[in-house]
Write a protein that holds these residues in place. Sequence first.
Motif, PDB file in Angstrom:
ATOM      1  N   UNK A 210      59.262  29.190  81.047  1.00 41.63           N
ATOM      2  CA  UNK A 210      59.742  27.952  81.650  1.00 41.63           C
ATOM      3  C   UNK A 210      59.029  26.738  81.058  1.00 41.63           C
ATOM      4  N   UNK A 211      57.905  27.007  80.359  1.00 44.15           N
ATOM      5  CA  UNK A 211      57.142  25.930  79.727  1.00 44.15           C
ATOM      6  C   UNK A 211      56.269  26.545  78.633  1.00 44.15           C
ATOM      7  N   UNK A 212      56.025  25.788  77.564  1.00 47.93           N
ATOM      8  CA  UNK A 212      55.176  26.255  76.467  1.00 47.93           C
ATOM      9  C   UNK A 212      54.051  25.246  76.256  1.00 47.93           C
ATOM     10  N   UNK A 213      52.818  25.751  76.258  1.00 55.72           N
ATOM     11  CA  UNK A 213      51.634  24.907  76.064  1.00 55.72           C
ATOM     12  C   UNK A 213      50.999  25.281  74.726  1.00 55.72           C
ATOM     13  N   UNK A 214      50.779  24.296  73.880  1.00 53.66           N
ATOM     14  CA  UNK A 214      50.306  24.525  72.507  1.00 53.66           C
ATOM     15  C   UNK A 214      48.917  23.933  72.321  1.00 53.66           C
ATOM     16  N   UNK A 215      47.983  24.738  71.822  1.00 53.76           N
ATOM     17  CA  UNK A 215      46.740  24.188  71.286  1.00 53.76           C
ATOM     18  C   UNK A 215      46.555  24.739  69.875  1.00 53.76           C
ATOM     19  N   UNK A 216      46.754  23.889  68.906  1.00 52.86           N
ATOM     20  CA  UNK A 216      46.580  24.295  67.511  1.00 52.86           C
ATOM     21  C   UNK A 216      46.522  23.042  66.644  1.00 52.86           C
ATOM     22  N   UNK A 217      45.840  23.156  65.507  1.00 47.59           N
ATOM     23  CA  UNK A 217      45.712  22.033  64.581  1.00 47.59           C
ATOM     24  C   UNK A 217      44.284  21.807  64.137  1.00 47.59           C
ATOM     25  N   UNK A 218      43.341  22.206  64.986  1.00 48.41           N
ATOM     26  CA  UNK A 218      41.926  22.015  64.663  1.00 48.41           C
ATOM     27  C   UNK A 218      41.534  22.775  63.399  1.00 48.41           C
ATOM     28  N   UNK A 219      41.983  24.024  63.295  1.00 42.82           N
ATOM     29  CA  UNK A 219      41.630  24.839  62.121  1.00 42.82           C
ATOM     30  C   UNK A 219      42.308  24.359  60.849  1.00 42.82           C
ATOM     31  N   UNK A 220      43.396  23.625  60.997  1.00 42.26           N
ATOM     32  CA  UNK A 220      44.096  23.117  59.818  1.00 42.26           C
ATOM     33  C   UNK A 220      43.198  22.204  58.985  1.00 42.26           C
ATOM     34  N   UNK A 221      42.354  21.430  59.680  1.00 40.29           N
ATOM     35  CA  UNK A 221      41.475  20.505  58.959  1.00 40.29           C
ATOM     36  C   UNK A 221      40.466  21.246  58.089  1.00 40.29           C
ATOM     37  N   UNK A 222      39.976  22.374  58.566  1.00 39.24           N
ATOM     38  CA  UNK A 222      39.016  23.138  57.760  1.00 39.24           C
ATOM     39  C   UNK A 222      39.692  23.748  56.542  1.00 39.24           C
ATOM     40  N   UNK A 223      41.006  23.826  56.574  1.00 35.03           N
ATOM     41  CA  UNK A 223      41.759  24.324  55.429  1.00 35.03           C
ATOM     42  C   UNK A 223      42.183  23.223  54.479  1.00 35.03           C
ATOM     43  N   UNK A 224      41.725  21.997  54.749  1.00 42.11           N
ATOM     44  CA  UNK A 224      42.006  20.890  53.834  1.00 42.11           C
ATOM     45  C   UNK A 224      43.165  20.000  54.222  1.00 42.11           C
ATOM     46  N   UNK A 225      43.777  20.241  55.384  1.00 39.61           N
ATOM     47  CA  UNK A 225      44.922  19.428  55.799  1.00 39.61           C
ATOM     48  C   UNK A 225      44.472  18.020  56.183  1.00 39.61           C
ATOM     49  N   UNK A 226      45.303  17.053  55.902  1.00 39.02           N
ATOM     50  CA  UNK A 226      45.073  15.678  56.331  1.00 39.02           C
ATOM     51  C   UNK A 226      45.663  15.500  57.733  1.00 39.02           C
ATOM     52  N   UNK A 227      45.367  14.362  58.351  1.00 38.01           N
ATOM     53  CA  UNK A 227      45.930  14.078  59.666  1.00 38.01           C
ATOM     54  C   UNK A 227      47.452  14.090  59.624  1.00 38.01           C
ATOM     55  N   UNK A 228      48.031  13.513  58.581  1.00 39.02           N
ATOM     56  CA  UNK A 228      49.488  13.459  58.492  1.00 39.02           C
ATOM     57  C   UNK A 228      50.086  14.852  58.307  1.00 39.02           C
ATOM     58  N   UNK A 229      49.412  15.705  57.555  1.00 41.21           N
ATOM     59  CA  UNK A 229      49.893  17.079  57.383  1.00 41.21           C
ATOM     60  C   UNK A 229      49.914  17.796  58.728  1.00 41.21           C
ATOM     61  N   UNK A 230      48.863  17.603  59.525  1.00 43.68           N
ATOM     62  CA  UNK A 230      48.812  18.232  60.850  1.00 43.68           C
ATOM     63  C   UNK A 230      49.950  17.705  61.725  1.00 43.68           C
ATOM     64  N   UNK A 231      50.174  16.411  61.700  1.00 47.47           N
ATOM     65  CA  UNK A 231      51.276  15.820  62.469  1.00 47.47           C
ATOM     66  C   UNK A 231      52.604  16.440  62.042  1.00 47.47           C
ATOM     67  N   UNK A 232      52.826  16.531  60.745  1.00 50.21           N
ATOM     68  CA  UNK A 232      54.077  17.097  60.230  1.00 50.21           C
ATOM     69  C   UNK A 232      54.250  18.551  60.658  1.00 50.21           C
ATOM     70  N   UNK A 233      53.139  19.293  60.678  1.00 44.60           N
ATOM     71  CA  UNK A 233      53.207  20.692  61.089  1.00 44.60           C
ATOM     72  C   UNK A 233      53.503  20.823  62.582  1.00 44.60           C
ATOM     73  N   UNK A 234      52.929  19.942  63.378  1.00 46.63           N
ATOM     74  CA  UNK A 234      53.232  19.949  64.808  1.00 46.63           C
ATOM     75  C   UNK A 234      54.714  19.681  65.026  1.00 46.63           C
ATOM     76  N   UNK A 235      55.270  18.722  64.314  1.00 48.44           N
ATOM     77  CA  UNK A 235      56.708  18.418  64.426  1.00 48.44           C
ATOM     78  C   UNK A 235      57.532  19.612  63.968  1.00 48.44           C
ATOM     79  N   UNK A 236      57.101  20.277  62.918  1.00 45.91           N
ATOM     80  CA  UNK A 236      57.817  21.455  62.429  1.00 45.91           C
ATOM     81  C   UNK A 236      57.827  22.565  63.492  1.00 45.91           C
ATOM     82  N   UNK A 237      56.703  22.770  64.150  1.00 45.02           N
ATOM     83  CA  UNK A 237      56.627  23.780  65.205  1.00 45.02           C
ATOM     84  C   UNK A 237      57.528  23.409  66.377  1.00 45.02           C
ATOM     85  N   UNK A 238      57.499  22.146  66.772  1.00 43.52           N
ATOM     86  CA  UNK A 238      58.359  21.697  67.870  1.00 43.52           C
ATOM     87  C   UNK A 238      59.827  21.901  67.512  1.00 43.52           C
TER      88      UNK A 238
END
Length: 215
Positions: free
Chosen positions: A95-123
């Motif tokens: 009935x609802x989905x709660x997401x916590x992810x993105x923190x580890x992306x930075x350690x892999x070299x992702x920029x803030x914009x890359x993380x934003x784009x990935x969040x949008x892709x997941x949504x």
Amino acid sequence: MKKLSLILLFLTAFITLKAQDAPFYNEIRNFKKQDSIQFPPKKAILFVGSSTFTNWKDVQTYFPNHVIINRGFGGSSLPHVINYAPDIIFPYHPKQIVIYCGENDFTGGATAQVVVDRVKQLIDLIRTKYPKVPLVYISIKPSPSREKYMPQMVEANKVIAEMTKKLKRVTFVNTYDAMFNPDGTIMTDIFLKDNLHMNAKGYAIWQKIMEPYLK
């Protein structure tokens, strides 16, 4: 015919071995095993994401008025959650989905914009299966061991918060600001010795902030 059978057998074995080499293969397999023993109820609240949720093993006790399915796994980043969505999101009809992810992306070299784009892709991916299920995105937390990434985390949180305001049935929940002392330093007593994962005190802070947003 015998030769064809041998080729098919080899290909099957090769594909199985490659799958076993995939990141977090064992964690996903364990979820499927749990589901085969007792499948979670429909209309529960699904938690998905990285080890901050994985380690919240007693999450159900923090939210006794809700049925929680916890499918956080390993040190996953957003591409892993996207990749495993058919295994950890789509089967459950929540009935609802709660997401916590993105923190580890930075350690892999992702920029803030890359993380934003990935969040949008997941949504967007979730919306292909569940167009009307409410989504909650929990802000990326300020872990003491990852203090050098904080400027990117702040930027990502800001842009994700702005983005979700424009999306239907998507809510950004700010837990970030509550994790600092009055002098602006990160609280260290809410973390385990690794200065990355939270202890019960940290999860208690999150519980108070998250509870009003849960359906």
